[in-house]
Design a protein around this motif. Structure first.
Motif, PDB file in Angstrom:
ATOM      1  N   ARG A   1       0.839  -1.198   0.000  1.00 41.36           N
ATOM      2  CA  ARG A   1       0.000   0.000   0.000  1.00 41.36           C
ATOM      3  C   ARG A   1       0.882   1.260   0.000  1.00 41.36           C
ATOM      4  N   GLY A   2       0.576   2.172  -0.908  1.00 40.54           N
ATOM      5  CA  GLY A   2       1.323   3.423  -0.997  1.00 40.54           C
ATOM      6  C   GLY A   2       2.363   3.458  -2.093  1.00 40.54           C
ATOM      7  N   LEU A   3       2.692   2.278  -2.663  1.00 45.56           N
ATOM      8  CA  LEU A   3       3.615   2.231  -3.790  1.00 45.56           C
ATOM      9  C   LEU A   3       2.830   1.879  -5.049  1.00 45.56           C
ATOM     10  N   GLU A   4       3.451   2.087  -6.209  1.00 48.41           N
ATOM     11  CA  GLU A   4       2.776   1.795  -7.476  1.00 48.41           C
ATOM     12  C   GLU A   4       3.745   1.107  -8.424  1.00 48.41           C
TER      13      GLU A   4
ATOM     14  N   CYS B   1       8.188  -1.802  -8.023  1.00 46.59           N
ATOM     15  CA  CYS B   1       7.356  -0.888  -7.230  1.00 46.59           C
ATOM     16  C   CYS B   1       8.110   0.417  -7.009  1.00 46.59           C
ATOM     17  N   GLN B   2       7.415   1.527  -7.182  1.00 46.53           N
ATOM     18  CA  GLN B   2       8.031   2.839  -7.074  1.00 46.53           C
ATOM     19  C   GLN B   2       7.208   3.735  -6.159  1.00 46.53           C
ATOM     20  N   VAL B   3       7.892   4.707  -5.579  1.00 49.58           N
ATOM     21  CA  VAL B   3       7.197   5.747  -4.824  1.00 49.58           C
ATOM     22  C   VAL B   3       6.536   6.685  -5.833  1.00 49.58           C
ATOM     23  N   PRO B   4       5.243   6.983  -5.691  1.00 45.86           N
ATOM     24  CA  PRO B   4       4.580   7.854  -6.668  1.00 45.86           C
ATOM     25  C   PRO B   4       5.108   9.276  -6.617  1.00 45.86           C
ATOM     26  N   VAL B   5       5.348   9.819  -7.790  1.00 48.54           N
ATOM     27  CA  VAL B   5       5.813  11.200  -7.939  1.00 48.54           C
ATOM     28  C   VAL B   5       4.908  11.887  -8.946  1.00 48.54           C
TER      29      VAL B   5
ATOM     30  N   SER C   1       5.252  21.530 -13.945  1.00 52.92           N
ATOM     31  CA  SER C   1       6.295  22.537 -14.085  1.00 52.92           C
ATOM     32  C   SER C   1       6.383  23.460 -12.875  1.00 52.92           C
ATOM     33  N   SER C   2       5.295  23.631 -12.150  1.00 51.42           N
ATOM     34  CA  SER C   2       5.298  24.530 -10.992  1.00 51.42           C
ATOM     35  C   SER C   2       5.339  23.791  -9.670  1.00 51.42           C
ATOM     36  N   SER C   3       5.160  22.470  -9.670  1.00 51.74           N
ATOM     37  CA  SER C   3       5.114  21.739  -8.406  1.00 51.74           C
ATOM     38  C   SER C   3       5.443  20.274  -8.643  1.00 51.74           C
ATOM     39  N   ILE C   4       6.329  19.733  -7.812  1.00 49.66           N
ATOM     40  CA  ILE C   4       6.660  18.314  -7.827  1.00 49.66           C
ATOM     41  C   ILE C   4       6.305  17.752  -6.456  1.00 49.66           C
ATOM     42  N   ASN C   5       5.508  16.689  -6.430  1.00 49.21           N
ATOM     43  CA  ASN C   5       5.048  16.123  -5.178  1.00 49.21           C
ATOM     44  C   ASN C   5       5.507  14.679  -5.053  1.00 49.21           C
ATOM     45  N   VAL C   6       6.116  14.364  -3.914  1.00 49.87           N
ATOM     46  CA  VAL C   6       6.559  13.011  -3.602  1.00 49.87           C
ATOM     47  C   VAL C   6       5.830  12.569  -2.342  1.00 49.87           C
ATOM     48  N   SER C   7       5.236  11.385  -2.399  1.00 47.18           N
ATOM     49  CA  SER C   7       4.478  10.868  -1.258  1.00 47.18           C
ATOM     50  C   SER C   7       5.047   9.503  -0.875  1.00 47.18           C
ATOM     51  N   VAL C   8       5.742   9.445   0.261  1.00 50.00           N
ATOM     52  CA  VAL C   8       6.413   8.225   0.705  1.00 50.00           C
ATOM     53  C   VAL C   8       5.594   7.591   1.825  1.00 50.00           C
TER      54      VAL C   8
ATOM     55  N   ASN D   1       1.143  13.304   6.986  1.00 49.30           N
ATOM     56  CA  ASN D   1      -0.316  13.445   7.064  1.00 49.30           C
ATOM     57  C   ASN D   1      -0.942  12.267   7.821  1.00 49.30           C
ATOM     58  N   GLY D   2      -0.085  11.512   8.511  1.00 54.91           N
ATOM     59  CA  GLY D   2      -0.553  10.368   9.271  1.00 54.91           C
ATOM     60  C   GLY D   2      -0.212   9.049   8.621  1.00 54.91           C
ATOM     61  N   THR D   3      -0.377   8.952   7.302  1.00 58.79           N
ATOM     62  CA  THR D   3      -0.079   7.714   6.584  1.00 58.79           C
ATOM     63  C   THR D   3       1.120   7.853   5.652  1.00 58.79           C
ATOM     64  N   HIS D   4       1.419   9.069   5.195  1.00 54.90           N
ATOM     65  CA  HIS D   4       2.510   9.309   4.253  1.00 54.90           C
ATOM     66  C   HIS D   4       3.346  10.503   4.708  1.00 54.90           C
ATOM     67  N   ILE D   5       4.593  10.522   4.225  1.00 52.53           N
ATOM     68  CA  ILE D   5       5.450  11.693   4.356  1.00 52.53           C
ATOM     69  C   ILE D   5       5.465  12.382   2.993  1.00 52.53           C
ATOM     70  N   ASN D   6       4.976  13.603   2.939  1.00 52.51           N
ATOM     71  CA  ASN D   6       4.850  14.326   1.675  1.00 52.51           C
ATOM     72  C   ASN D   6       5.931  15.398   1.564  1.00 52.51           C
ATOM     73  N   LEU D   7       6.533  15.473   0.404  1.00 53.88           N
ATOM     74  CA  LEU D   7       7.515  16.516   0.098  1.00 53.88           C
ATOM     75  C   LEU D   7       7.047  17.248  -1.144  1.00 53.88           C
ATOM     76  N   ASN D   8       6.972  18.546  -1.058  1.00 54.41           N
ATOM     77  CA  ASN D   8       6.502  19.384  -2.156  1.00 54.41           C
ATOM     78  C   ASN D   8       7.588  20.398  -2.503  1.00 54.41           C
ATOM     79  N   PHE D   9       7.976  20.433  -3.773  1.00 52.27           N
ATOM     80  CA  PHE D   9       9.013  21.368  -4.209  1.00 52.27           C
ATOM     81  C   PHE D   9       8.787  21.659  -5.678  1.00 52.27           C
ATOM     82  N   SER D  10       9.691  22.375  -6.305  1.00 50.75           N
ATOM     83  CA  SER D  10       9.532  22.734  -7.721  1.00 50.75           C
ATOM     84  C   SER D  10      10.886  22.694  -8.401  1.00 50.75           C
TER      85      SER D  10
END
Length: 478
Positions: free
Chosen positions: A189-192, A200-204, A208-215, A237-246
């Motif tokens: 659960r959480g990988l794709e 299996c990979q971490v979804p990204v 162009s203005s935002s890159i989101n990684v959810s581990v 967010n309780g279930t995932h660690i989210n990183l947001n950058f550009s």
């Protein structure tokens, strides 16, 4: 890098003082070859060529090599050096012996330009080393490998399909489920699943203005995640660690290849200095390294009629590794290029039409070249009837005037309003092709270069994105 020369065989990961050592995937040149460009590979995750790039190499008459090494995109890519073996002198007695002492190298190696170092021969360069799929050069030899889901046959050259989960887990990186006459891979659960349907990979999500990684938090354990710029940290967010950058933040490295804009960053996980909860007091791994790559096509087609394409109508594409660097073709009311039309304009012949190519996201170090702009009497860009305003980067209609822009990605033009011949031709549509360049890319700097062979513009729908709008209404003469 230290040693006699770069190794020309696969260096396994966690060598040369780094996680992903870089080795030369080709044979060293001779002095008479001059400067040549050779591919290099970075080994990681049991893959001898997880990442690849190019370097320039020159063999000098003094018996040594000079390399031009581009700066690696992430910190754990390190170029390797290797101390090669010295050749064995051949004993010879009698009148037929040569005046100089002969030097002999072991099989799989060749005498270097210094006449004493035995350099490795890259057997993969000739006929792929006899391998049907993947050839990996090793020290003094080579080995054949197979892609996911296949194993090497007994002959050491051919590959055969894996029958099911019982053999090497079916080639699946995580879960494998047997079906009636086949099998399939699945992820926690959480990988794709990646494009190979086995890894299996971490979804990204790339934009162009935002890159989101959810581990998934289960994968992280008690580690704290941060990006190349360590001030950019993950938020739970309780279930995932989210990183947001550009592309412009958190140490993201932006490079332009032959056909792509590539943004690279590195997610690193280390034990927390001060645990925030009891769950953070233990870890199940000492370190997490997660390279993140987003790829954007380098070339675009934008289409519009004498109507401004609303910014909200831009085509969006999001995925784990690919995204869109969106442009829009805007029609403006005057030479200030600050107020676009928000409804189809109604213009007369001899009026001025102001148009421009605008990026949604402005990234430092990138520039754009409008390779062509042409008009058609209908929305279809591939029809036979076309009138070029710009072609091969050159203004082909002498009435077109280019204005200076506020940055290297925006392009602004003025042209007198025109229409196609025929009493029923009262609409005009514009179409532009845009090429994105990086720093040091001579194509955008050259601008007009006449007719050239098109290599990057293909019919692949992944390389052509169309923003449609229109028409421009041509009013009759008063």
């Amino acid at each position: 890098m230290a040693g006699d020369a770069m190794p020309t065989f696969c260096i396994s990961e966690n060598h040369c003082g780094t996680h992903a050592p870089i080795w030369l995937n080709g044979s060293h040149p001779q002095p008479h070859d001059g400067i040549i460009t050779l591919p290099v590979c970075a080994s990681f995750n049991d893959n001898c060529c997880q990442w690849n790039a190019s370097v320039d190499v020159k063999a000098c008459t003094g018996g040594y090599y000079v390399y031009r090494l581009p700066r690696p995109s992430v910190c754990f890519h390190v170029y390797c050096g290797h101390f090669y073996d010295i050749c064995d002198e051949v004993d010879c007695t009698g009148p037929r012996c040569p005046e100089s002492v002969e030097c002999r190298c072991a099989p799989g190696t060749v005498l270097g330009p210094d006449k004493q170092t035995c350099l490795d021969v890259n057997e993969c360069e000739k006929g792929n080393g006899g391998c049907v799929e993947v050839c990996v050069n090793t020290k003094g030899s080579r080995r054949c490998e197979c892609g996911p889901g296949r194993v090497l046959d007994e002959d050491g050259h051919n590959c055969r399909e894996i029958a099911g989960c019982h053999a090497n887990n079916g080639g699946c990186s995580h879960g494998c489920s047997s079906l009636l006459d086949s099998y399939q891979c699945h992820c926690p659960r959480g990988l794709e699943l990646g494009e190979d349907k086995r890894t299996c990979q971490v979804p990204v999500q790339c934009d162009s203005s935002s890159i989101n990684v959810s581990v998934p938090k289960d994968l992280v354990g008690g580690l704290e995640l941060f990006l190349s710029n360590s001030s950019c940290r993950g938020v739970s967010n309780g279930t995932h660690i989210n990183l947001n950058f550009s592309l412009k933040t958190c140490g993201t490295v932006v490079e332009v290849t032959a056909d792509k804009i590539v943004g690279t960053n590195l997610v690193t996980g280390l034990p927390r200095a001060s645990p925030g909860s009891s769950r953070d007091m233990i870890v199940r791994t000492s370190k997490l390294l997660l390279p993140v790559t987003c790829e954007f096509p380098r070339e675009y087609q934008v289409t519009d009629g004498y109507q401004a394409s609303l910014r909200s109508s831009a085509l969006e594409l999001a995925g784990h590794s690919e995204g869109l660097f969106p442009f829009s073709l805007e029609l403006f009311k005057n030479a200030e290029f600050s107020e676009p039309y928000r409804a189809p304009p109604q213009l007369r012949l001899h009026d001025s039409l102001f148009f421009g190519v605008e990026p949604r996201e402005r990234v430092e170090g990138l520039s754009a070249l409008v390779e062509s702009c042409f008009a058609t009497p209908s929305p279809k860009a591939d029809q036979a009837l076309k009138y070029y305003l710009i072609k091969d980067g050159c203004i082909s209609d002498e009435t077109v005037r280019q204005y200076s822009s506020k940055d290297q990605l925006s392009k602004h033009y003025q042209v007198p309003v025109f229409k196609f011949i025929g009493k029923d031709s009262q609409e005009v549509f514009l179409h532009c092709r845009v090429l994105v360049c990086g720093e040091g890319d001579s194509r955008c700097a050259q601008r007009c270069r006449g007719r050239v062979r098109r290599e990057l513009w293909t019919s692949d729908p992944q390389d052509q994105r169309i923003l449609s709008g229109g028409p421009i209404f041509i009013l009759p003469e008063p």
